[in-house]
Write an enzyme that holds these catalytic residues in place. Structure first.
Site, PDB file in Angstrom:
ATOM      1  N   SER A  70      16.075   0.599  -2.794  1.00  0.00           N
ATOM      2  CA  SER A  70      14.858  -0.174  -2.473  1.00  0.00           C
ATOM      3  C   SER A  70      14.564  -1.235  -3.546  1.00  0.00           C
ATOM      4  O   SER A  70      13.704  -2.088  -3.340  1.00  0.00           O
ATOM      5  CB  SER A  70      13.653   0.761  -2.337  1.00  0.00           C
ATOM      6  OG  SER A  70      13.202   1.156  -3.626  1.00  0.00           O
TER       7      SER A  70
ATOM      8  N   GLY B 134       0.872  -1.187   0.000  1.00  0.00           N
ATOM      9  CA  GLY B 134       0.000   0.000   0.000  1.00  0.00           C
ATOM     10  C   GLY B 134       0.899   1.224   0.000  1.00  0.00           C
ATOM     11  O   GLY B 134       1.866   1.292   0.763  1.00  0.00           O
TER      12      GLY B 134
ATOM     13  N   ASP C 289       7.558   4.806  -3.749  1.00  0.00           N
ATOM     14  CA  ASP C 289       7.193   5.054  -2.349  1.00  0.00           C
ATOM     15  C   ASP C 289       8.428   5.356  -1.515  1.00  0.00           C
ATOM     16  O   ASP C 289       8.380   6.195  -0.607  1.00  0.00           O
ATOM     17  CB  ASP C 289       6.449   3.844  -1.781  1.00  0.00           C
ATOM     18  CG  ASP C 289       5.127   3.627  -2.492  1.00  0.00           C
ATOM     19  OD1 ASP C 289       4.541   4.624  -2.949  1.00  0.00           O
ATOM     20  OD2 ASP C 289       4.695   2.471  -2.607  1.00  0.00           O
TER      21      ASP C 289
ATOM     22  N   ASP D 220      13.349  -5.779  -7.914  1.00  0.00           N
ATOM     23  CA  ASP D 220      11.922  -5.468  -7.820  1.00  0.00           C
ATOM     24  C   ASP D 220      11.772  -3.957  -7.617  1.00  0.00           C
ATOM     25  O   ASP D 220      12.274  -3.409  -6.632  1.00  0.00           O
ATOM     26  CB  ASP D 220      11.318  -6.245  -6.633  1.00  0.00           C
ATOM     27  CG  ASP D 220       9.825  -5.987  -6.444  1.00  0.00           C
ATOM     28  OD1 ASP D 220       9.238  -5.264  -7.271  1.00  0.00           O
ATOM     29  OD2 ASP D 220       9.264  -6.513  -5.470  1.00  0.00           O
TER      30      ASP D 220
HETATM   31  O1  RIB Z   1       3.442   1.724  -4.882  1.00  0.00           O
HETATM   32  C1  RIB Z   1       3.452   0.346  -4.718  1.00  0.00           C
HETATM   33  C2  RIB Z   1       2.221  -0.115  -3.995  1.00  0.00           C
HETATM   34  O2  RIB Z   1       1.107   0.146  -4.809  1.00  0.00           O
HETATM   35  C3  RIB Z   1       2.189  -1.588  -3.709  1.00  0.00           C
HETATM   36  O3  RIB Z   1       2.715  -1.887  -2.450  1.00  0.00           O
HETATM   37  C4  RIB Z   1       0.739  -1.968  -3.850  1.00  0.00           C
HETATM   38  O4  RIB Z   1       0.139  -2.306  -2.646  1.00  0.00           O
HETATM   39  C5  RIB Z   1       0.085  -0.766  -4.512  1.00  0.00           C
HETATM   40  O5  RIB Z   1      -0.755  -0.156  -3.661  1.00  0.00           O
END
Ligand code: RIB
Length: 309
Positions: A280, A38, A250, A244
């Protein structure tokens, strides 16, 4: 403190040799993995590992996925008391990762759709805090918290992802807008910006936002560009063999917020965020692979700081 108003998901990660075409069945190359994810929760973990105090506000379902999301935050000393319970299941994302580390996701938002602006108390919207937001919870609620933060002089960051949810009005109360290159093009389309060069898109976006708003566009292994007050900056990033890339955007946003919160200049924040985002990508998963500040410090000197062009 950084207040993250955003999403919490469980990610099911499927390693594949290549992405399926419509109608095609592709077997995983190894076992699937299940990780907390998320965008909101990922950014919270990145910010906490970069040294900031962080609180998350959002919604989970009354299920084991939700409890896992919350426990994972608490285990990293992130405040989770602002996370409420919805009658819908916890958000779930299925992430396919190919042999080059690129990813494709399908997200079932579930409880995230029930997150509301009023879950963020006025008491935390103060000038020394930072509000960090994305668009995986209802954009209307995100824009409402951003507007309240602006009224309380709380600095704001919006990761306009997914960009399809962004509107022109949404720019009004943002101090730092962050998007990746694909999202920048989507946003340019939505905002009727005719430019295609990321530097020019960033410049055009800042002209539509409030005075002084910065727009940062991340460019994967090419680094990032930023425009603020009509000045354009570019910065390269660390070159890595990506395993990955799911959490890279994020990581950038969380580390950027942490550096600002710790009192650093926004260009320093961009420098650290780019290096942290590259780091990351070195392991599968989003939150597990977020670098700690010591890892970032060990590599940041290898990349030139942002340069004004
Ligand atoms: O930005 C990556 C995230 O987007 C993932 O962890 C997934 O859950 C989606 O929400």
């Amino acid at each position: 403190m950084i207040i993250v108003f955003g999403s919490l998901n469980i990610n099911t990660v499927m390693p594949v040799a290549h992405f399926p075409k419509p109608g095609e069945t592709v077997p995983c190359t190894s076992d699937y993995l299940s990780h907390p994810g998320g965008k909101g929760a990922n950014q919270a973990v990145a910010a906490a590992r970069a040294g900031a105090k962080v609180a998350v506000v959002g919604k989970i379902g009354d299920d084991s996925f939700g409890r896992r999301c919350v426990n994972n935050l608490k285990n990293q000393s992130i405040w989770a008391s602002g996370i409420g319970m919805s009658e819908h299941p916890t958000g779930h994302s299925t992430v396919a990762v190919d042999s080059s580390g690129m990813n494709m996701s399908i997200v079932a938002p579930g409880a995230n759709n029930d997150a509301t602006a009023d879950q963020v108390p006025d008491e935390v919207l103060i000038p020394r805090n930072i509000l960090l937001t994305q668009l995986e919870v209802p954009p209307k609620e995100t824009f409402m918290v951003l507007s309240r933060a602006r009224n309380h002089k709380t600095p704001t960051i919006l990761d306009a992802s997914p960009a399809t949810k962004m509107t022109k009005e949404g720019l009004a109360n943002v101090d730092y807008l962050i998007v990746n290159e694909v999202e920048a093009h989507q946003l340019a389309h939505t905002l009727q910006i005719a430019e295609t060069d990321p530097r020019l898109i960033a410049k055009a976006i800042t002209r539509l936002g409030s005075p002084g708003m910065a727009c940062i566009i991340t460019l994967e292994s090419k680094g990032s560009v930023a425009v603020k007050n009509d000045e354009t900056y570019v910065v390269r990033t660390l070159q890595v063999d990506a395993v990955d890339t799911t959490g890279a955007g994020d990581a950038f946003c969380g580390i950027f917020a942490a550096r600002l919160q710790l009192g650093h200049d926004w260009r320093n924040a961009m420098h650290y965020a780019g290096v942290g985002a590259a780091l990351s990508c070195l392991a599968l998963g989003a939150q597990e692979s977020m670098p700690f500040i010591d890892d970032i410090e060990a590599h940041v000197h290898k990349v030139e700081p942002p340069r004004k062009i």
